[in-house]
Motif scaffolding. Structure first.
Motif, PDB file in Angstrom:
ATOM      1  N   MET A  43       0.806  -1.227   0.000  1.00 47.59           N
ATOM      2  CA  MET A  43       0.000   0.000   0.000  1.00 47.59           C
ATOM      3  C   MET A  43       0.838   1.276   0.000  1.00 47.59           C
ATOM      4  N   GLU A  44       2.017   1.247   0.605  1.00 49.08           N
ATOM      5  CA  GLU A  44       2.735   2.498   0.851  1.00 49.08           C
ATOM      6  C   GLU A  44       4.035   2.661   0.068  1.00 49.08           C
ATOM      7  N   ASP A  49       1.713   1.306  -7.282  1.00 49.14           N
ATOM      8  CA  ASP A  49       1.462   1.706  -8.672  1.00 49.14           C
ATOM      9  C   ASP A  49       1.213   0.492  -9.555  1.00 49.14           C
ATOM     10  N   PHE A  50       1.938  -0.582  -9.319  1.00 47.18           N
ATOM     11  CA  PHE A  50       1.759  -1.806 -10.092  1.00 47.18           C
ATOM     12  C   PHE A  50       0.343  -2.352  -9.937  1.00 47.18           C
ATOM     13  N   PHE A  51      -0.187  -2.271  -8.716  1.00 50.49           N
ATOM     14  CA  PHE A  51      -1.542  -2.764  -8.430  1.00 50.49           C
ATOM     15  C   PHE A  51      -2.603  -1.686  -8.641  1.00 50.49           C
ATOM     16  N   GLU A  52      -2.192  -0.521  -9.118  1.00 54.31           N
ATOM     17  CA  GLU A  52      -3.068   0.619  -9.342  1.00 54.31           C
ATOM     18  C   GLU A  52      -3.797   1.020  -8.061  1.00 54.31           C
TER      19      GLU A  52
END
Length: 97
Positions: A43-44, A49-52
């Protein structure tokens, strides 16, 4: 919420206290820590970004933990209700002649 699901899933059937013997299993403790660390990293960091995904502010983190914590008494209540229903079914079971 995954962490609280793991805690709730520790006891099944007629066992109600999910915290009994909580630290007796070092493997379980490691799995919990690993789950928390991986979730925070996903999350942090740039992995989000990869998981949007986007980072959570502290209020959202507190809300997420609060919702997860709510699953503990809900899990307890579910076990109590199911045990009551199961007991009533056994008590009213008609024996064949």
């Amino acid at each position: 919420m995954q962490v609280f699901n793991e805690i709730n899933a520790r006891k099944i059937a007629n066992e109600y206290n999910v915290f009994e013997g909580f630290f007796d299993s070092p493997i379980f403790s490691c799995v919990l820590v690993f789950t928390i660390v991986i979730q925070v990293i996903i999350m942090e960091t740039v992995i989000a970004d990869f998981f949007e995904l986007r980072s959570l502010c502290w209020e959202e983190w507190v809300g997420s933990v609060g919702i997860g914590l709510a699953s503990l008494p809900i899990g307890f209540a579910t076990k109590v209700v199911l045990k009551g229903i199961e007991g009533k079914k056994k008590a009213t079971k008609v024996q064949p002649v």
